[in-house]
Write a protein that holds these residues in place. Structure first.
Motif, mmCIF file in Angstrom:
data_model
loop_
_atom_site.group_PDB
_atom_site.id
_atom_site.type_symbol
_atom_site.label_atom_id
_atom_site.label_comp_id
_atom_site.label_asym_id
_atom_site.label_seq_id
_atom_site.Cartn_x
_atom_site.Cartn_y
_atom_site.Cartn_z
ATOM 1 N N LYS A 287 0.933 -1.727 -0.161
ATOM 2 C CA LYS A 287 0.188 0.059 0.040
ATOM 3 C C LYS A 287 1.201 1.493 -0.101
ATOM 4 N N PRO A 288 0.441 2.138 -0.453
ATOM 5 C CA PRO A 288 1.200 3.662 -0.650
ATOM 6 C C PRO A 288 1.440 4.045 0.928
ATOM 7 N N GLY A 289 2.844 4.472 1.158
ATOM 8 C CA GLY A 289 3.371 5.331 2.494
ATOM 9 C C GLY A 289 4.608 4.101 2.503
ATOM 10 N N LYS A 290 4.199 2.555 2.040
ATOM 11 C CA LYS A 290 4.983 1.627 3.147
ATOM 12 C C LYS A 290 6.149 1.860 2.996
ATOM 13 N N ALA A 291 7.741 2.106 3.538
ATOM 14 C CA ALA A 291 8.873 2.287 2.960
ATOM 15 C C ALA A 291 10.157 0.920 3.702
ATOM 16 N N ILE A 292 11.249 1.236 3.598
ATOM 17 C CA ILE A 292 12.179 0.283 3.945
ATOM 18 C C ILE A 292 12.979 1.929 3.531
ATOM 19 N N TYR A 293 14.134 0.963 4.467
ATOM 20 C CA TYR A 293 15.266 1.819 5.323
ATOM 21 C C TYR A 293 16.719 1.590 4.209
ATOM 22 N N SER A 294 17.628 2.549 4.230
ATOM 23 C CA SER A 294 19.161 2.255 4.384
ATOM 24 C C SER A 294 19.410 2.880 4.864
ATOM 25 N N GLN A 295 20.714 3.069 5.944
ATOM 26 C CA GLN A 295 21.456 4.121 6.478
ATOM 27 C C GLN A 295 21.590 5.173 6.231
ATOM 28 N N SER A 296 21.353 5.909 4.786
ATOM 29 C CA SER A 296 20.727 6.806 3.988
ATOM 30 C C SER A 296 19.515 7.654 3.598
ATOM 31 N N HIS A 297 19.724 6.023 2.876
ATOM 32 C CA HIS A 297 17.732 6.824 1.771
ATOM 33 C C HIS A 297 17.208 5.740 2.600
ATOM 34 N N ARG A 298 15.846 6.131 1.823
ATOM 35 C CA ARG A 298 14.358 4.889 2.071
ATOM 36 C C ARG A 298 14.156 4.660 0.883
ATOM 37 N N ILE A 299 12.980 3.981 0.573
ATOM 38 C CA ILE A 299 12.801 3.431 -0.633
ATOM 39 C C ILE A 299 10.926 3.699 0.247
ATOM 40 N N ILE A 300 10.151 4.783 -0.681
ATOM 41 C CA ILE A 300 8.654 4.548 0.044
ATOM 42 C C ILE A 300 7.841 4.712 -1.435
ATOM 43 N N ARG A 301 6.719 3.264 -1.145
ATOM 44 C CA ARG A 301 5.806 3.185 -2.126
ATOM 45 C C ARG A 301 4.772 4.669 -2.364
ATOM 46 N N GLU A 302 4.352 5.371 -3.483
ATOM 47 C CA GLU A 302 3.830 5.806 -3.201
ATOM 48 C C GLU A 302 2.472 5.147 -4.149
ATOM 49 N N ARG A 303 1.362 6.288 -4.623
ATOM 50 C CA ARG A 303 0.483 5.327 -5.063
ATOM 51 C C ARG A 303 1.059 5.103 -6.645
ATOM 52 N N GLU A 304 1.554 5.486 -7.534
ATOM 53 C CA GLU A 304 1.815 4.653 -8.867
ATOM 54 C C GLU A 304 4.049 3.833 -9.090
ATOM 55 N N THR A 305 4.445 4.822 -7.758
ATOM 56 C CA THR A 305 5.625 4.694 -7.816
ATOM 57 C C THR A 305 6.343 4.267 -7.042
ATOM 58 N N LEU A 306 7.679 4.216 -7.029
ATOM 59 C CA LEU A 306 8.816 4.587 -6.271
ATOM 60 C C LEU A 306 9.119 5.228 -5.503
ATOM 61 N N VAL A 307 9.685 5.876 -5.200
ATOM 62 C CA VAL A 307 10.462 6.668 -4.839
ATOM 63 C C VAL A 307 11.744 7.362 -3.672
ATOM 64 N N ILE A 308 12.472 6.653 -4.045
ATOM 65 C CA ILE A 308 14.349 6.595 -3.237
ATOM 66 C C ILE A 308 14.826 8.389 -3.809
ATOM 67 N N SER A 309 14.936 7.851 -1.467
ATOM 68 C CA SER A 309 15.326 9.731 -1.579
ATOM 69 C C SER A 309 15.883 9.537 -0.753
ATOM 70 N N THR A 310 17.075 10.751 -0.168
ATOM 71 C CA THR A 310 17.841 10.397 1.583
ATOM 72 C C THR A 310 16.408 10.605 2.360
ATOM 73 N N ILE A 311 17.059 9.965 3.186
ATOM 74 C CA ILE A 311 16.267 9.776 4.446
ATOM 75 C C ILE A 311 15.921 11.133 5.203
ATOM 76 N N PRO A 312 14.801 12.039 5.183
ATOM 77 C CA PRO A 312 14.552 13.234 5.630
ATOM 78 C C PRO A 312 15.072 13.195 7.251
ATOM 79 N N SER A 313 15.610 14.868 7.409
ATOM 80 C CA SER A 313 15.727 14.988 8.829
ATOM 81 C C SER A 313 15.624 15.369 9.874
ATOM 82 N N GLY A 314 13.831 15.683 9.502
ATOM 83 C CA GLY A 314 12.803 15.957 10.048
ATOM 84 C C GLY A 314 12.912 17.367 10.744
ATOM 85 N N LYS A 315 12.003 17.894 10.329
ATOM 86 C CA LYS A 315 11.849 19.608 11.138
ATOM 87 C C LYS A 315 11.308 20.038 12.134
#
Length: 443
Positions: A287-315
């Protein structure tokens, strides 16, 4: 071995007779044999030794040994002391990784300083075999099986075709002095078990198996080249570069007959080794929103895509306050504020700009990240709505939601930046003065 070594470096053009060479010298048998071989060939050499202080007195004894050998043989020697533990902590890296990088960085600085031609290291065939077996055990992707290059940049590894057995035999025949690192025999380290137990066992089962390993690793180099070319051809239709990172089309990936190869190759660049390919494939059907993480990046399932991005530092608790006379703030997000008569501010419908009725706003205004459970009354609605529902309706990605900002006045959210203004602060026929907020850096 000397003749075989001479023939090898000449055939491979690894070193030239008049090269000025820096030898990375630990004091162990490999680097001391390499030093002797190059001296036997009449080459001009400098020794370079790094003391990381990781083995206490043994580290200092290694340094003294290299220094004494160099002085006794009238060889220029350069010694650098580096606190590997402190460096690793400072850089957020493992000790071995930090030490290796610092070592090569210093070698290159030294090469430029003394105008040497090349840096030579004493990596040998057993190192390559050990690395190959280690990658198999770790479940590395194909990219992890790249051969240790004989030459890369200004670094040359002329002993790669010679085994440890050959090196030790040469050391004994020439009565070459060397130091033995006791930690290399400690079997609590997996690599030492491979070196002292597994490789000898495999030699007994299949003598000369190392040559087969070398041939396979060379083939892996070529396979990886082909995969790189293939992926680059697929990229325009399957991968898209966005503000959030890299997007991979889920439908296209699901139809690929080589999902493992594709995802393993891509994921490896972002800290996801081949052993995690199953997790990446599972995301295709999650389902959209599920993600897996490495030490530096994550892969998150969006509606139609997998998005690979750096892990957000959080505001976190970042916020800012806008007073009645504030004209601009720069942190935690850049906002420009303008005020004036309604006639001076046409409503342009720009997502990252909001023009509101100034008389309906209570100051100060708080700008903050949105929180789960936040509600607002969007323009045109009678009741309130959860911000999470507004994001869903707008089809915002997880990365966009994580970077969303709200403007709050007297406890009421008056603007969800980029999406909605509150009905209570809309401009009407009775509006005289307006205030306009513009975000110049959304994320």
């Amino acid at each position: 071995m000397l003749q075989a070594f001479k023939q090898h470096i000449e055939q491979r053009r690894l070193l030239l007779k008049d090269d000025n060479v820096i030898i990375a010298t630990s004091g162990g048998p490999d680097s001391m044999v390499l030093t002797d071989l190059l001296l036997q060939l009449g080459m001009e050499v400098d020794l370079a030794h790094v003391n990381f202080g990781l083995r206490g007195q043994d580290s200092d004894d290694d340094e003294a040994f290299v220094d004494n050998y160099a002085q006794s043989n009238n060889i220029p020697v350069h010694i650098r002391r580096i606190d590997a533990k402190s460096l690793a902590k400072e850089r957020g890296m493992g000790i071995q990784e930090a030490a290796r990088k610092a070592r090569y960085d210093w070698f290159e600085e030294l090469r430029a300083e003394i105008e040497a031609d090349v840096i030579v290291t004493a990596h040998h065939a057993d190192d390559a075999t050990e690395s190959y077996l280690w990658h198999i055990m770790r479940g590395s992707s194909l990219g992890g099986f790249d051969a240790i290059p004989e030459a890369s940049g200004n670094v040359v590894r002329p002993l790669l075709r010679f085994t440890k057995e050959e090196i030790l035999a040469y050391a004994e025949s020439r009565k070459i002095p060397f130091r033995t690192d006791a930690s290399n025999a400690d079997r609590k380290y997996a690599r030492n078990q491979i070196r002292h137990d597994l490789i000898p066992l495999m030699r007994r089962i299949r003598p000369g198996f190392e040559r087969n390993v070398q041939r396979q690793v060379s083939m892996f180099d070529e396979v990886n080249f082909i995969i790189d070319q293939f992926v680059s051809q697929l990229a325009p239709g399957m991968m898209i570069l966005t503000e959030e990172g890299i997007e991979l089309n889920v439908e296209d990936l699901a139809e690929l007959p080589f999902q493992r190869l594709m995802l393993g190759h891509i994921g490896n660049d972002y800290g996801f080794p081949a052993r995690r390919v199953d997790e990446m494939i599972n995301l295709l059907y999650s389902k959209p929103g599920k993600a897996i993480y490495s030490q530096s990046h994550r892969i998150i399932r969006e509606r139609e895509t997998l998005v690979i991005s750096t892990i957000p530092s959080g505001k976190g608790d970042q916020s800012a306050t806008i007073e009645i006379d504030t004209e601009e703030i720069h942190s935690p997000v850049h906002i420009q504020i303008e005020k004036g008569a309604k006639s001076d501010f046409p409503i342009l419908g720009i997502d990252w700009q909001a023009t509101l009725d100034a008389d309906k706003i209570n100051f100060p205004i708080t700008v903050r990240p949105w929180n789960e459970g936040d509600r607002m009354r969007p323009l045109g609605l009678e009741g309130t709505q959860l911000l999470s529902d507004i994001f869903t309706q707008a089809k915002w990605s997880q990365a966009q939601k994580e970077n969303a900002w709200v403007f709050e006045s007297a406890g009421e959210i008056i603007w969800l930046a980029g999406l909605r203004i509150a009905d209570s602060v809309k401009i009407s026929d009775k509006t005289e003065q307006v205030i306009q907020f513009s975000l110049s850096d959304k994320f």
